[in-house]
Design an enzyme around this catalytic site. Structure first.
Site, PDB file in Angstrom:
ATOM      1  CE1 TYR A 193       0.856   2.571   8.776  1.00  0.00           C
ATOM      2  CE2 TYR A 193      -0.286   4.335   9.940  1.00  0.00           C
ATOM      3  CZ  TYR A 193      -0.128   3.549   8.813  1.00  0.00           C
ATOM      4  OH  TYR A 193      -0.952   3.725   7.731  1.00  0.00           O
ATOM      5  CG  HIS A 221      -6.331   3.015   6.027  1.00  0.00           C
ATOM      6  ND1 HIS A 221      -6.554   1.733   5.566  1.00  0.00           N
ATOM      7  CD2 HIS A 221      -7.544   3.490   6.421  1.00  0.00           C
ATOM      8  CE1 HIS A 221      -7.839   1.440   5.697  1.00  0.00           C
ATOM      9  NE2 HIS A 221      -8.455   2.483   6.210  1.00  0.00           N
ATOM     10  NE  ARG A 266      -1.828   1.958   3.343  1.00  0.00           N
ATOM     11  CZ  ARG A 266      -1.734   1.884   4.682  1.00  0.00           C
ATOM     12  NH1 ARG A 266      -2.461   1.036   5.367  1.00  0.00           N
ATOM     13  NH2 ARG A 266      -0.902   2.679   5.339  1.00  0.00           N
TER      14      ARG A 266
HETATM   15  C1  TPP Z   1     -15.704  -5.310  10.281  1.00  0.00           C
HETATM   16  C2  TPP Z   1     -14.829  -4.089  10.220  1.00  0.00           C
HETATM   17  N1  TPP Z   1     -13.856  -3.930  11.147  1.00  0.00           N
HETATM   18  C3  TPP Z   1     -13.048  -2.843  11.092  1.00  0.00           C
HETATM   19  C4  TPP Z   1     -13.224  -1.906  10.118  1.00  0.00           C
HETATM   20  C5  TPP Z   1     -12.306  -0.684  10.041  1.00  0.00           C
HETATM   21  N2  TPP Z   1     -11.395  -0.865   8.934  1.00  0.00           N
HETATM   22  C6  TPP Z   1     -11.607  -0.289   7.732  1.00  0.00           C
HETATM   23  S1  TPP Z   1     -10.438  -0.683   6.614  1.00  0.00           S
HETATM   24  C7  TPP Z   1      -9.602  -1.625   7.738  1.00  0.00           C
HETATM   25  C8  TPP Z   1      -8.314  -2.306   7.357  1.00  0.00           C
HETATM   26  C9  TPP Z   1      -8.526  -3.434   6.470  1.00  0.00           C
HETATM   27  O1  TPP Z   1      -7.265  -3.935   6.096  1.00  0.00           O
HETATM   28  P1  TPP Z   1      -7.126  -4.866   4.850  1.00  0.00           P
HETATM   29  O2  TPP Z   1      -8.228  -5.855   4.828  1.00  0.00           O
HETATM   30  O3  TPP Z   1      -5.745  -5.389   4.829  1.00  0.00           O
HETATM   31  O4  TPP Z   1      -7.401  -3.898   3.622  1.00  0.00           O
HETATM   32  P2  TPP Z   1      -6.555  -2.624   3.180  1.00  0.00           P
HETATM   33  O5  TPP Z   1      -7.250  -1.440   3.800  1.00  0.00           O
HETATM   34  O6  TPP Z   1      -5.177  -2.796   3.657  1.00  0.00           O
HETATM   35  O7  TPP Z   1      -6.649  -2.578   1.712  1.00  0.00           O
HETATM   36  C10 TPP Z   1     -10.243  -1.624   8.963  1.00  0.00           C
HETATM   37  C11 TPP Z   1      -9.751  -2.331  10.151  1.00  0.00           C
HETATM   38  C12 TPP Z   1     -14.267  -2.098   9.187  1.00  0.00           C
HETATM   39  N3  TPP Z   1     -14.498  -1.240   8.196  1.00  0.00           N
HETATM   40  N4  TPP Z   1     -15.038  -3.201   9.252  1.00  0.00           N
END
Ligand code: TPP
Ligand code: MG
Length: 341
Positions: free
Chosen positions: A267, A258, A254
């Site tokens: 971080y 975020h 990435r």
């Molecule tokens: C069920 C749930 N838990 C927490 C969140 C908050 N949240 C949004 S994106 C994210 C990270 C997800 O990481 P990943 O699956 O690796 O996808 P990336 O954002 O890295 O593409 C989190 C924890 C959410 N949207 N839904």
């Protein structure tokens, strides 16, 4: 990614059955998605749009996957970074900008969901929601329906590696394995779940989990679009032959924070980010095309100019468009006439 394995062999895209036009189009979509994304980051900083979740660094996989599917018939459940994917299956810059500007004519949600929460009946993109991984069991349901109706189509779903730790992932994959459903699970492993690095998320490989559900799991270099194309194409062929699902874990990074609300240098280090820019799939694909004699610096400059004009038009139109009416807030929340148009 080398253009030719040896002097005698055909270029890799030809070996994979990709025409010259198709492989050049893949690269054009990669550049389009990158430029769209960079512009959204600027629009957010300029206060023109509220929020953006970037897909920079993930385009190679997204676009290659789209090209390996049947873009006229398959069903898609992309996640919030998949701008490259939705553009490749036919979403327009104007539609994406209407969403970024939260305007009433946004086909994804009428400006009511966050940008990146794609949905389009026209393009068979099944609407998503903010809780991550809910799209996985939905995709399995679509695949079950395709199997029951004996349709030779697949359901394709993407998610992050952090999301692969949610229960929905395991329940979805298990059911798909039991029923041998035509579904392709693509994990875009960008090595972070917000601030949590991969080391703190996973004890093993995401792809290895497929073994427990009785179907193949493949790890692939997500910055190598031709390799991703090959793997997704094979997964699609297996699925339509009735051999069931495939889990693909595409390794990438990435490159952006975020979201526009995140300061990633709180971080991770700039050195780590810089190191990963060197693996970016876009210059790799450009070099490949130039080695094949299919691309030139002149074409690159012309493409950049063309995209600049298209972006300007899309932004102008989206800025001028109307916001949703407050009284329409509950539209599509409760059943009412005309829903799902
Ligand atoms: C069920 C749930 N838990 C927490 C969140 C908050 N949240 C949004 S994106 C994210 C990270 C997800 O990481 P990943 O699956 O690796 O996808 P990336 O954002 O890295 O593409 C989190 C924890 C959410 N949207 N839904
Ligand atoms: Mg991630």
């Amino acid at each position: 990614m080398n253009a030719k394995n040896s002097v005698q062999t055909k270029p890799r895209h030809e070996q994979l059955g990709l025409s010259e036009t198709a492989v050049v189009d893949m690269y054009k979509y990669m550049v389009l998605a990158r430029k769209f994304d960079e512009r959204c980051l600027l629009l957010q900083r300029a206060g023109k749009i509220n929020f953006h979740v970037s897909g920079i660094g993930q385009e190679s996989t997204q676009i290659a996957a789209a090209f390996a599917l049947d873009r006229e018939r398959d069903y898609f459940l992309p996640y919030y970074r998949d701008y490259g994917f939705v553009l490749s299956v036919g979403m327009t810059l104007k539609e994406l900008m209407l969403s970024a500007f939260a305007k009433a004519d946004d086909p994804n949600s009428g400006g009511r969901q966050m940008p990146g929460h794609f949905g389009s009946k026209r393009l068979r993109i099944v609407t998503g929601s903010s809780p991550v991984t809910t799209q996985v069991p939905h995709a399995v349901g679509v695949a079950l329906s395709a199997k029951m109706q004996k349709k030779d189509i697949v359901s394709f779903v993407t998610f992050g590696e952090g999301s692969s730790n949610q229960g929905d992932f395991h329940e979805g994959l298990n059911f798909a394995g039991v029923q041998k459903l035509p579904v392709i699970f693509l994990c875009e492993n960008n090595q972070y779940a917000i601030s949590v690095p991969i080391k703190k998320q996973l004890g093993g490989k995401v792809s290895d989990r497929a073994l427990g559900y009785g179907f193949p799991g493949i790890r692939v270099d997500g910055n190598d679009p031709l390799e991703v194309y090959r793997v997704v194409k094979e997964a699609r062929e297996r699925a339509v032959r009735g051999e069931g699902p495939t889990l693909i874990e595409a390794m990438m990074y990435r490159l952006s924070p975020h979201s526009t609300s995140d300061n990633d240098l709180a971080y991770r280090t700039k050195e780590e980010v810089d190191e990963n820019w060197k693996k970016d799939g876009l210059p790799r694909m450009k070099t490949y095309l130039m080695e094949c004699g299919l691309w030139s610096e002149e074409q690159e400059a012309a493409l950049a100019e063309e995209i600049k004009q298209e972006l300007k038009l899309a932004i102008d139109e989206a800025e001028r468009a109307s916001f949703p009416n407050p009284e329409d807030t509950l539209l599509h929340v409760y059943a009412n006439d005309g829903e799902g148009q």
